[in-house]
Design an enzyme around this catalytic site. Structure first.
Site, PDB file in Angstrom:
ATOM      1  N   ASP A  14       0.817  -1.215   0.000  1.00 48.82           N
ATOM      2  CA  ASP A  14       0.000   0.000   0.000  1.00 48.82           C
ATOM      3  C   ASP A  14       0.854   1.270   0.000  1.00 48.82           C
ATOM      4  O   ASP A  14       1.613   1.523   0.933  1.00 48.82           O
ATOM      5  CB  ASP A  14      -0.906   0.026   1.227  1.00 48.82           C
ATOM      6  CG  ASP A  14      -1.837  -1.174   1.298  1.00 48.82           C
ATOM      7  OD1 ASP A  14      -1.340  -2.311   1.249  1.00 48.82           O
ATOM      8  OD2 ASP A  14      -3.054  -0.969   1.429  1.00 48.82           O
ATOM      9  N   ASN A  46      -4.367   4.233  -1.020  1.00 44.54           N
ATOM     10  CA  ASN A  46      -4.016   5.309  -0.086  1.00 44.54           C
ATOM     11  C   ASN A  46      -3.064   6.325  -0.702  1.00 44.54           C
ATOM     12  O   ASN A  46      -2.466   7.141   0.002  1.00 44.54           O
ATOM     13  CB  ASN A  46      -3.354   4.731   1.168  1.00 44.54           C
ATOM     14  CG  ASN A  46      -4.220   3.738   1.904  1.00 44.54           C
ATOM     15  OD1 ASN A  46      -3.863   2.570   2.015  1.00 44.54           O
ATOM     16  ND2 ASN A  46      -5.360   4.181   2.403  1.00 44.54           N
ATOM     17  N   HIS A  74     -10.754   1.901   0.410  1.00 46.36           N
ATOM     18  CA  HIS A  74     -10.745   3.357   0.211  1.00 46.36           C
ATOM     19  C   HIS A  74     -10.939   3.740  -1.263  1.00 46.36           C
ATOM     20  O   HIS A  74     -10.668   4.887  -1.641  1.00 46.36           O
ATOM     21  CB  HIS A  74      -9.431   3.950   0.724  1.00 46.36           C
ATOM     22  CG  HIS A  74      -9.304   3.925   2.222  1.00 46.36           C
ATOM     23  ND1 HIS A  74     -10.122   4.655   3.054  1.00 46.36           N
ATOM     24  CD2 HIS A  74      -8.456   3.229   3.032  1.00 46.36           C
ATOM     25  CE1 HIS A  74      -9.777   4.429   4.316  1.00 46.36           C
ATOM     26  NE2 HIS A  74      -8.774   3.569   4.324  1.00 46.36           N
ATOM     27  N   HIS A 183      -0.875  -2.649   6.199  1.00 47.74           N
ATOM     28  CA  HIS A 183       0.294  -1.766   6.151  1.00 47.74           C
ATOM     29  C   HIS A 183       1.460  -2.300   6.979  1.00 47.74           C
ATOM     30  O   HIS A 183       2.423  -1.576   7.240  1.00 47.74           O
ATOM     31  CB  HIS A 183      -0.048  -0.350   6.615  1.00 47.74           C
ATOM     32  CG  HIS A 183      -0.999   0.378   5.714  1.00 47.74           C
ATOM     33  ND1 HIS A 183      -1.111   1.754   5.692  1.00 47.74           N
ATOM     34  CD2 HIS A 183      -1.896  -0.069   4.800  1.00 47.74           C
ATOM     35  CE1 HIS A 183      -2.027   2.119   4.814  1.00 47.74           C
ATOM     36  NE2 HIS A 183      -2.520   1.013   4.254  1.00 47.74           N
TER      37      HIS A 183
END
Length: 263
Positions: A14, A46, A74, A183
């Protein structure tokens, strides 16, 4: 020219905000002076300010050498994505969003005359509601059958158990099943009995001195007060997390898997 017998594939964890994009540019610049992978896939959900993706940021990732950008929970955080996701074949969002969602959940790209399928799917444990990832992937693999032997799956999910179960479910049917979203890079890289490369989470490319990429003071305040807090991408030193795979183009099996963790 005949197709290669194996592909060198890199999947980047990410990418968080401008620091993540800068870290990507630094590492990709180094690779260009050495040996670039045949295919680079990166999770970009992200990449724009820590939440979502815009077209300029997507183009920035592509300019840095990313061939396919995958997404996650997201995906819709930036309204701008609705203006280009439908027409961008190198951008894939979770395939198990409800029918009618814009964009595509998988794509097919040619890499040195070898067709490669890239699939994005989202987990359901501790995640927003989506359709069953197991059934969604089964349906996609029926569509991919006969069109590509090299198949990469980005599983954007929270629970390690769900990622491991999905990998076992797909073992021998896809080349690699690689987790994103937490993450935090895991140390469980392996090649499953059927030849599928697996890593629970590829990790994060972004700010190192942070709480999964966000400013630590804001994350701590939110956890202590339980009040709404606007998160911001942290500054300072960065890290680059990725995984590299060597994939046999005839069988579609992973021959080698290596975690990358540069700070």
């Amino acid at each position: 020219m005949s197709a290669p017998t194996a592909l060198d594939v890199m999947v980047v964890g990410d990418i968080v905000g401008r620091p993540g994009r800068d870290a990507l540019a630094t590492y990709m610049g180094s690779l260009k002076r050495q040996a670039m992978p045949d295919l680079v896939v990166a999770n970009g959900e992200n990449a724009a300010g820590g939440f979502g993706l815009t077209e300029p940021v997507f183009q920035d990732l592509r300019d840095q050498g990313v061939d396919v950008v995958t997404m996650g929970n997201h995906t819709w955080d930036k309204n701008e994505i609705f203006g280009f996701i439908q027409d961008e074949p190198r951008l894939v969002r979770p395939v198990n969003y409800a029918p009618g969602a814009p964009g595509r959940g998988w794509t097919l790209v040619e890499v040195a005359d070898v067709p490669v399928a890239v699939i994005n799917v989202m987990g359901r444990v501790f995640m927003p509601p989506v359709d069953c990832p197991f059934r969604a992937l089964d349906g996609v693999l029926e569509q991919v059958a006969g069109r590509a032997r090299v198949i990469l799956v980005d599983v954007h999910a929270e629970a390690t158990s769900e990622k491991a179960a999905l990998a076992r479910h797909l073992d021998g049917r896809v080349s690699a099943c690689l987790g994103t979203h937490t993450h935090v890079q895991t140390a469980d890289e392996t090649i499953l009995p059927g030849g599928t490369g697996f890593l629970s989470d590829v990790g994060m490319t972004g700010p190192r001195d942070a709480v999964i990429g966000m400013r630590a003071d804001l994350a701590i305040r939110k956890m202590i007060t339980a009040l709404p807090t606007r998160m911001e991408v942290a500054a300072g030193p960065t890290q680059f997390n990725a995984v590299r795979l060597r994939i046999d183009t005839r069988s579609g099996k992973t021959l080698a898997i290596e975690r990358l963790n540069y700070r």
